[in-house]
Enzyme design. Structure first.
Site, mmCIF file in Angstrom:
data_model
loop_
_atom_site.group_PDB
_atom_site.id
_atom_site.type_symbol
_atom_site.label_atom_id
_atom_site.label_comp_id
_atom_site.label_asym_id
_atom_site.label_seq_id
_atom_site.Cartn_x
_atom_site.Cartn_y
_atom_site.Cartn_z
ATOM 1 N N HIS A 143 -49.560 -11.334 25.646
ATOM 2 C CA HIS A 143 -50.710 -11.334 26.541
ATOM 3 C C HIS A 143 -50.472 -12.285 27.727
ATOM 4 O O HIS A 143 -50.702 -11.928 28.882
ATOM 5 C CB HIS A 143 -51.973 -11.745 25.773
ATOM 6 C CG HIS A 143 -53.189 -11.895 26.636
ATOM 7 N ND1 HIS A 143 -54.168 -10.928 26.725
ATOM 8 C CD2 HIS A 143 -53.573 -12.906 27.468
ATOM 9 C CE1 HIS A 143 -55.098 -11.343 27.579
ATOM 10 N NE2 HIS A 143 -54.767 -12.541 28.034
ATOM 11 N N GLU A 144 -49.999 -13.490 27.432
ATOM 12 C CA GLU A 144 -49.775 -14.472 28.498
ATOM 13 C C GLU A 144 -48.664 -14.008 29.448
ATOM 14 O O GLU A 144 -48.788 -14.130 30.665
ATOM 15 C CB GLU A 144 -49.426 -15.846 27.909
ATOM 16 C CG GLU A 144 -50.550 -16.485 27.104
ATOM 17 C CD GLU A 144 -51.847 -16.614 27.885
ATOM 18 O OE1 GLU A 144 -51.805 -16.791 29.111
ATOM 19 O OE2 GLU A 144 -52.926 -16.513 27.279
ATOM 20 N N HIS A 193 -49.810 -11.469 32.022
ATOM 21 C CA HIS A 193 -50.445 -12.007 33.234
ATOM 22 C C HIS A 193 -49.378 -12.298 34.294
ATOM 23 O O HIS A 193 -49.585 -12.043 35.479
ATOM 24 C CB HIS A 193 -51.182 -13.324 32.925
ATOM 25 C CG HIS A 193 -52.560 -13.147 32.344
ATOM 26 N ND1 HIS A 193 -53.536 -12.391 32.934
ATOM 27 C CD2 HIS A 193 -53.125 -13.678 31.216
ATOM 28 C CE1 HIS A 193 -54.651 -12.448 32.211
ATOM 29 N NE2 HIS A 193 -54.421 -13.214 31.155
ATOM 30 N N GLU A 231 -57.876 -9.427 32.587
ATOM 31 C CA GLU A 231 -57.821 -9.693 31.145
ATOM 32 C C GLU A 231 -57.565 -8.411 30.359
ATOM 33 O O GLU A 231 -56.760 -8.382 29.432
ATOM 34 C CB GLU A 231 -59.113 -10.346 30.658
ATOM 35 C CG GLU A 231 -59.232 -11.820 30.995
ATOM 36 C CD GLU A 231 -58.034 -12.629 30.525
ATOM 37 O OE1 GLU A 231 -57.473 -12.322 29.450
ATOM 38 O OE2 GLU A 231 -57.631 -13.547 31.230
HETATM 39 ZN ZN LIG Z 1 -55.568 -13.729 29.596
#
Ligand SMILES: [Zn+2]
Length: 282
Positions: free
Chosen positions: A146-147, A150, A210
């Protein structure tokens, strides 16, 4: 001053409308895989350079864990995701969005902080506190995926561009002039927290970003050969860790919702089918 800002803002909105992309071909691009249109007014190279500088400061000013085994696992997961992301875009004959990344991983020794982040250019930090929630390599891969998503989707560039245009923040200008960095360096003791804030590390990205990071994170973890079903369990464990206490950092920077878990559940079977492991996990 605010009147001028308002006029500028209105003018901007009039010209570029909701999408902000129609006329600004040169400064617009699309996010990888999702093809979501993004406004990018600022050079990524500058952002990466500043992020690398802040990352050095973090390394110097925070207590790094000496748990080599744990750090090795983080690096192992990271390099599998790195390789898989590059191999995927190569297989599709597309530009690798990480070609200019200089990947690096640190484990910060702080059991109280349940958090992880990835700065532009692939500078990653995991706090020992979140390892109690991630529990296993699949869980850790879910958080790191997830990170990393980004960073791969260049959300910081997009965010800084938007801030610059809408005058909602001086942080973007600070990043590009080096103001925040030099101010922090001049002060006694480096304000690491302040610098992370400049990059929005301690702040949720927008809802679209997100969702995109959730989606891409699952894809990257799946390509790297991890069991992405663990991502739902992470959110449930986060909720558990949250009971009667302050919300864990990763949770407060990544607001949870029933809908979010529902989305993950909906995407997981599709992603397992559409994005099988590019390299077998040992
Ligand atoms: Zn995030």
């Amino acid at each position: 001053m605010s009147r001028i800002n308002n006029i500028n803002r209105r003018k901007f909105l009039e010209i570029f409308g909701g999408c902000s992309c129609g006329l600004m071909i040169a400064s617009c691009s699309t996010a990888p895989i999702t093809q979501r249109k993004q406004l990018k007014l600022l050079p990524e190279s500058t952002l990466n350079k500043q992020a690398a500088q802040i990352y050095e400061n973090v390394k110097n000013k925070t207590k790094l864990s000496d748990n080599k085994k744990q750090l090795d696992e983080i690096k192992e997961i990271g390099s599998r995701i790195e390789e898989s992301v590059s191999a995927y875009f190569e297989s599709k004959n597309q530009n690798d969005p990480t070609y200019n990344f200089n990947w690096e991983y640190i484990l910060i020794d702080n059991d109280k902080i349940k958090n992880a982040w990835c700065m532009p250019g692939g500078k990653i930090a995991v706090y020992t506190g979140i390892l109690k929630v991630t529990k296993n390599k699949h869980g850790l891969a879910a958080v790191m995926g997830h990170e990393i998503a980004h960073a791969v989707a260049k959300h910081s560039v997009e965010r800084a561009s938007r801030a610059l245009v809408l005058n909602v923040s001086t942080a973007a200008i600070d990043i590009f002039t080096g103001g925040a960095i030099s101010n922090a360096s001049r002060a006694t003791g480096v304000d690491v927290a302040g610098m992370l804030r400049t990059f929005g590390i301690d702040n949720p990205f927008g809802r679209k970003q997100e969702t995109e990071a959730d989606f891409l994170g699952l894809i990257f973890s799946s390509l790297a050969g991890y069991d992405i079903r663990e991502s739902v369990k992470i959110w449930e464990r986060m909720k558990e860790a949250n009971k009667g206490k302050e919300p864990p950092e990763w949770m407060s920077t990544h607001p949870s919702s029933v809908r979010r878990i529902e989305s993950l559940k909906k995407w997981i079977p599709e992603i397992i089918m559409d994005y099988p492991p590019i390299r077998k996990i040992s």
